[in-house]
Write an enzyme that holds these catalytic residues in place. Structure first.
Site, PDB file in Angstrom:
ATOM      1  N   GLY A  17       0.847  -1.197   0.000  1.00  0.00           N
ATOM      2  CA  GLY A  17       0.000   0.000   0.000  1.00  0.00           C
ATOM      3  C   GLY A  17       0.874   1.234   0.000  1.00  0.00           C
ATOM      4  N   LYS A  18       0.322   2.361  -0.265  1.00  0.00           N
ATOM      5  CA  LYS A  18       1.087   3.613  -0.198  1.00  0.00           C
ATOM      6  C   LYS A  18       0.102   4.756  -0.104  1.00  0.00           C
ATOM      7  CE  LYS A  18       5.407   5.051  -0.525  1.00  0.00           C
ATOM      8  NZ  LYS A  18       6.637   4.330  -0.146  1.00  0.00           N
TER       9      LYS A  18
END
Ligand code: NAD
Length: 426
Positions: free
Chosen positions: A111-112
């Site tokens: 994720g980011k």
């Protein structure tokens, strides 16, 4: 096979990683159904949120959290504050996180997140309110067993502490101490791990040491250059100094400096902390970007932003090794030129994985109410990253590809097995 990623706008980091993904998937003949799944992100959250400025006026900011894949564990990845943050950039960085977790064998997905903001234009109070409102806007889209943020460009342990505090304030009081692993990269006093601060730089240096060993190359006296002297770059400098290597040039957002005799890594780190950048450092000469990239050195550590080594400037690069501290610093066309020039590249998803590895250790310590000594953290980090190094190296040799494609092959092959074992619901 049709190009599986939807590319929006000009060539960018997202397009670069799509090319690597396609190449690796073609080589291993990745199952077309699994290819479809991995080519897409799972969730993309965009939030617009208002923040009160010191002047009393209101500004509305845009923040992102992209969750690519959680087949192997909770989504995991940093939060970036930068004007260039947009959905494509965050998507690309989220996808890189999935590969990184798989390669290093940690039970996380990718994720980011980020906020489109230039933090240098805001006071500490404003940054705190931006962070708290962003966290509030994300709500239950993050969580200690679901999606765990960490620091990235222009965010640090203080910002993680604000995210933690804001997240916990929305939770039942009796549950709060069981949720501190909602973020990693926290200050040690607030549940952070020893060694997390230096972890990414430490991982880069462990990879460089292993490369030096494999190539019978002496790091003592070796000349190296670093682009970006923030968390990752400055730790690389401090740790390479222990090998007696010579830092001969540094570039950051304020400019570039050069001294063939060597720049003291600690002294320049202290200067950058005080002034915000390398500009006007009196113990080295100022040079321009083109000169920086063409310096004759042994090692180049990009530790700033993506897309820095391109087909335009790769022909000028004059080093033996590029150890990628940054995410996505080399475009695929740049990679090809480096290969022709016989410059070794330790790719980002291996080289800078020390950060997520020690984030995993922090998360484990929080869950188990443990606190590990620095020596234990470093020993475990060394083992994990060097195991990954060998896996990537062997795969690249087996398929006769560069290490980046080798690393993608490691990640895609493992995820293919996982999806085949589990099948798709329903
Ligand atoms: P940071 O904010 O601490 O430092 C960023 C550095 O990049 C600063 O020195 C800044 O001046 C420089 N920079 C920014 N724009 C630049 C430009 N246009 N040209 C040259 N220099 C520029 O960030 P960080 O945490 O050190 O992250 C650096 C890179 O490492 C990023 O690509 C990030 O995604 C990657 N990374 C960080 C971690 C981590 O744990 N912090 C983990 C893995 C990868």
């Amino acid at each position: 096979m049709k190009y599986p990623y939807e590319v929006i706008g000009k060539p960018n980091l997202y397009e670069n990683i799509a090319k690597c993904f396609n190449k690796a998937a073609d080589i291993i003949k990745l199952d077309p159904n699994i290819r479809k799944i991995l080519a897409k992100t799972t969730n993309e959250i965009i939030v617009n949120f208002p923040v009160k400025m010191d002047s009393g006026s209101i500004e509305v900011f845009t923040g992102y959290r992209v969750q690519h894949n959680n087949a192997l564990g909770p989504y995991k990845g940093g939060i970036r504050y930068h004007p260039d943050v947009d959905i494509n950039a965050v998507r690309a960085l989220a996808i890189l996180m999935t590969w990184k977790s798989v390669i290093t064998g940690i039970p996380f997905g990718g994720g980011k997140g980020g906020v489109q903001v230039d933090p240098s234009k805001y006071s500490m109070g404003e940054l705190e309110r931006i962070t708290r409102r962003f966290t509030y806007a994300l709500g239950q889209n993050i969580g200690p067993e679901y999606d765990i943020p960490a620091p990235d460009v222009n965010t640090n342990s203080q910002i993680m502490a604000w995210i933690l505090d804001t997240y916990l304030s929305g939770i039942q009081p009796q549950e709060r101490n069981r949720n501190v692993h909602v973020v990693t990269g926290k200050p040690v006093e607030s549940g952070g791990s020893l060694g997390r601060d230096k972890a990414t730089g430490q991982g880069v240096v462990y990879c460089i040491e292993q490369w030096a060993k494999d190539n019978k190359f002496n790091l003592n006296g070796a000349a190296y250059i670093v682009q970006g002297y923030g968390n990752v770059g400055s730790w690389v400098g401090k740790l390479m100094k222990q090998h007696g290597s010579r830092l001969i040039a540094v570039e950051d957002v304020t400019g570039a400096i050069y001294s063939p005799k060597g720049i003291d890594a600690d002294d320049i780190a202290a200067y950058v902390s005080k002034t915000g950048g390398v500009r006007n450092y009196s113990k080295a000469d100022e040079i321009d970007h083109d000169k920086f990239l063409s310096i004759d050195a042994d090692i180049f550590v990009p530790a700033a932003l993506g897309n820095q080594i391109t087909k335009e400037n790769a022909p000028d690069i004059n080093v033996k090794l590029i150890a990628e501290g940054a995410n996505g610093p080399t475009a695929p066309e740049g990679d090809e030129i480096l290969r022709q020039k016989k410059i070794d590249v330790i790719p980002d998803i291996l080289c800078n994985s020390g950060g997520v590895i020690v984030s995993y250790f922090e998360w484990l310590q929080n869950k188990r109410s443990e606190f590990w000594e620095l020596e234990e953290v470093d020993t475990k980090l060394y083992k994990k990253i060097i195991d990954a190094y060998h896996k990537v190296k062997e795969t690249a040799e087996k398929y006769k590809v560069n290490w980046r494609i080798g690393a993608y092959i490691v990640a895609l092959s493992r995820l293919e097995v996982v999806y085949k074992e589990r099948g798709i619901f329903p």
